[in-house]
Scaffold this active site. Structure first.
Site, short mmCIF file in Angstrom:
data_model
loop_
_atom_site.label_atom_id
_atom_site.label_comp_id
_atom_site.label_asym_id
_atom_site.label_seq_id
_atom_site.Cartn_x
_atom_site.Cartn_y
_atom_site.Cartn_z
N GLY A 172 0.76 -1.24 0.00
CA GLY A 172 0.00 0.00 0.00
C GLY A 172 0.79 1.29 0.00
CG HIS A 173 1.08 2.86 2.59
ND1 HIS A 173 0.05 3.73 2.32
CD2 HIS A 173 0.54 1.86 3.32
CE1 HIS A 173 -1.06 3.28 2.88
NE2 HIS A 173 -0.79 2.15 3.49
CG PHE A 174 5.91 5.34 1.20
CD1 PHE A 174 5.87 6.47 0.40
CD2 PHE A 174 5.11 5.32 2.34
CE1 PHE A 174 5.07 7.56 0.73
CE2 PHE A 174 4.30 6.40 2.67
CZ PHE A 174 4.28 7.52 1.86
CB ALA A 175 6.46 -1.30 -1.20
N GLY A 191 6.97 1.32 3.41
CA GLY A 191 8.42 1.41 3.32
C GLY A 191 9.14 0.09 3.17
#
Length: 266
Positions: A172-175, A191
């Protein structure tokens, strides 16, 4: 055991045939390019799109055709639960997918399932397959040869390259997910990064209790079995295999090698 069946339940997976005949769980990545090439064709031949230029308005993909959605009414509900709805002239376009204005499409061989949402600011490079009711969020970057299953999420500023998401996998986020496989119902904390290239030349070696196994791959990120969860800002070293129902804790770097089912990596 390093077989696909040790990591994934593929009984209901639409891409289960990609794993057929694979002795090791990383072998589907060797077949991924040919698999996607055989299952994609030019999708956007019905409209004039310019590679690399953001769309100037939303578009709807319905019944195999892409068309401008200026006169449609779009409700943005929970995409993974079928909450995206498109109405035109008082009728619902059942299963229609939406590409929002500001999204960037590069290439034409992109297969889009039913009820898919590609948000503004996302970039999708062909070839790619995006399964039913999946969501490609603002700022996401699909770099090519991405196989995204059903009800998946590729989130804000998440980059995916030459990788497989099985059904209900979410980043979902910053991967960063490169040369990797996410099992069904995997969830990546914000992350999470998968390193996929060794410092030194050579192929990726996977270390197991039974000995080292040469994958034959110069690039291999992580393979996460079904229902694995990672904490925020976690990292995996090249060639990390994590068995089903495991946890990678926040701010932890998982070492290369095979980690068994129900591991807690601290």
């Amino acid at each position: 055991m390093l077989t696909p069946g040790s990591f994934f339940d593929l009984a209901d997976s639409p891409c289960g045939d990609l794993f057929t005949g694979c002795a090791h769980v990383w072998e589907p990545l060797k077949k991924l390019k040919a698999y996607i090439d055989a299952r994609t064709e030019p999708t956007f031949r019905h409209v004039c799109l310019t590679d690399g230029v953001p769309l100037d308005s939303p578009y709807v993909f319905f019944n195999g055709k892409l068309r401008n959605a200026r006169e449609c009414i779009i409700t943005y509900g929970d995409t993974s639960r079928g909450g995206l709805s498109v109405w035109e002239n008082g009728q619902i376009l059942e299963g229609a997918s939406v590409i929002m204005g500001g999204a960037v499409i590069v290439g034409r061989n992109i297969r889009i399932g039913r009820g898919v949402l590609i948000e503004s600011g996302a970039m999708v490079k062909a070839p790619a397959i995006i399964g039913d009711y999946s969501e490609i969020r603002q700022g996401a970057y699909l770099r090519g040869y991405c196989l995204i299953g059903r009800r998946c999420v590729v989130g804000h500023t998440t980059e995916v390259k030459h990788s497989i998401f099985l059904d209900d996998a979410k980043a979902g986020h910053f991967a960063y997910i490169g040369d990797s496989i996410l099992g069904a119902n995997v969830n990546l904390g914000a992350g999470t990064k998968f390193a996929n290239l060794r410092f030194l030349p050579g192929t990726i070696i996977v270390r197991t209790p039974q000995g080292a196994v040469d994958t034959g791959l110069k690039k291999l990120g992580a393979i996460l079995g079904d229902r694995v969860q990672t904490g925020c800002n976690s990292v995996t070293s090249p060639g990390t295999l994590i068995g089903p129902d495991s946890f990678l804790m926040p701010n932890v770097t998982a070492p290369s090698g095979a980690h068994p089912r129900k591991s807690v990596i601290r």
